[in-house]
Write a protein that holds these residues in place. Structure first.
Motif, short mmCIF file in Angstrom:
data_model
loop_
_atom_site.label_atom_id
_atom_site.label_comp_id
_atom_site.label_asym_id
_atom_site.label_seq_id
_atom_site.Cartn_x
_atom_site.Cartn_y
_atom_site.Cartn_z
N THR A 1 0.87 -1.31 -0.12
CA THR A 1 -0.04 0.18 0.01
C THR A 1 0.78 1.17 -0.10
OG1 THR A 1 -0.25 0.37 2.39
CG2 THR A 1 -1.70 -1.03 1.17
N ARG A 2 0.34 2.62 -0.34
CA ARG A 2 1.08 3.60 -0.21
C ARG A 2 1.55 4.10 1.07
NH1 ARG A 2 0.92 9.12 -0.01
NH2 ARG A 2 1.57 10.25 -1.27
N ASN A 3 0.37 3.90 1.93
CA ASN A 3 0.62 4.27 3.13
C ASN A 3 1.74 3.45 3.72
OD1 ASN A 3 -1.58 6.27 3.33
ND2 ASN A 3 -2.86 4.76 4.40
N GLN A 4 1.87 2.19 3.59
CA GLN A 4 3.15 1.34 3.97
C GLN A 4 4.11 1.97 3.49
OE1 GLN A 4 2.94 -2.86 2.75
NE2 GLN A 4 4.22 -3.26 4.30
N PHE A 5 4.43 2.21 2.10
CA PHE A 5 5.44 2.74 1.43
C PHE A 5 5.98 3.95 2.23
CE2 PHE A 5 7.64 5.41 -1.83
CZ PHE A 5 8.82 4.63 -2.15
N VAL A 6 5.00 5.28 2.34
CA VAL A 6 5.31 6.12 2.68
C VAL A 6 5.91 6.03 4.21
CG1 VAL A 6 4.25 8.32 3.63
CG2 VAL A 6 3.69 7.72 1.43
N GLU A 7 5.33 5.09 4.94
CA GLU A 7 5.78 5.01 6.35
C GLU A 7 7.30 4.65 6.53
OE1 GLU A 7 4.99 2.08 10.19
OE2 GLU A 7 3.12 2.99 9.13
N ILE A 8 7.65 3.82 5.42
CA ILE A 8 8.95 3.20 5.09
C ILE A 8 9.87 4.22 4.86
CG2 ILE A 8 10.30 1.61 3.92
CD1 ILE A 8 7.85 -0.30 3.89
N VAL A 9 9.81 5.10 3.98
CA VAL A 9 10.55 5.83 3.25
C VAL A 9 10.53 7.33 3.88
CG1 VAL A 9 10.69 4.77 1.25
CG2 VAL A 9 9.24 6.80 1.36
N SER A 10 9.60 7.74 4.63
CA SER A 10 9.23 8.96 5.23
C SER A 10 10.41 9.62 6.01
CB SER A 10 8.15 9.32 5.94
OG SER A 10 7.87 10.48 6.28
N GLY A 11 11.08 10.52 5.72
CA GLY A 11 12.21 11.19 6.65
C GLY A 11 13.50 10.39 6.32
N LYS A 12 13.56 9.34 5.28
CA LYS A 12 14.64 8.85 5.14
C LYS A 12 15.44 8.92 3.86
CE LYS A 12 13.56 5.24 8.41
NZ LYS A 12 12.40 4.94 8.82
N ASP A 13 16.79 9.00 3.76
CA ASP A 13 17.30 8.98 2.46
C ASP A 13 17.59 7.50 1.93
OD1 ASP A 13 17.87 11.64 2.02
OD2 ASP A 13 19.72 11.68 3.34
#
Length: 121
Positions: A31-43
């Motif tokens: 899901t998009r939400n799962q993806f955003v949670e994983i990458v948010s604030g990270k390089d």
């Protein structure tokens, strides 16, 4: 300027194809939400590459001395992006995303093409 092999691998997501993590059990991001949670604030990093994927749909960073910029959206369970590397338009591609610990794998062509494993930092 990187070789054609580097350019081909860049098309998978940003640049390099990496096999060392192939033996680990990656879990598919669905899901998009799962993806955003994983990458948010990270390089997302790999030797010579640092990219940031924003929750708002932007991709920005550097790869092998050239700027990387683009846009992304989540579509039918895939990370779909349009990407420029310097002045080179790498075009659109929808990719399967999997994660294992601090590694994220993008596999081009909806999971049937080349893959790139990047570190989340």
């Amino acid at each position: 300027m990187p070789t054609n092999n580097s350019l081909n691998a860049l098309a998978a997501f940003v640049v390099a194809v990496s096999a060392p993590f192939g033996a680990f059990a990656f879990e598919k991001v669905t899901t998009r939400n799962q993806f955003v949670e994983i990458v948010s604030g990270k390089d997302l990093k790999l030797t010579g590459i640092t990219v940031n994927v924003t929750p708002g749909g932007q991709i920005k960073g550097r790869a092998y001395g050239f700027g990387v910029k683009g846009e992304w959206k989540w579509q039918n369970g895939y990370f779909c992006r349009s990407l420029f590397w310097g002045k080179k338009d790498l075009g659109p591609n929808c990719q399967e995303v999997k994660v294992h610990g601090n590694k994220i794998r993008f596999t081009s062509d909806k999971g049937t093409g080349q893959y790139a494993d990047l570190t989340l930092r």
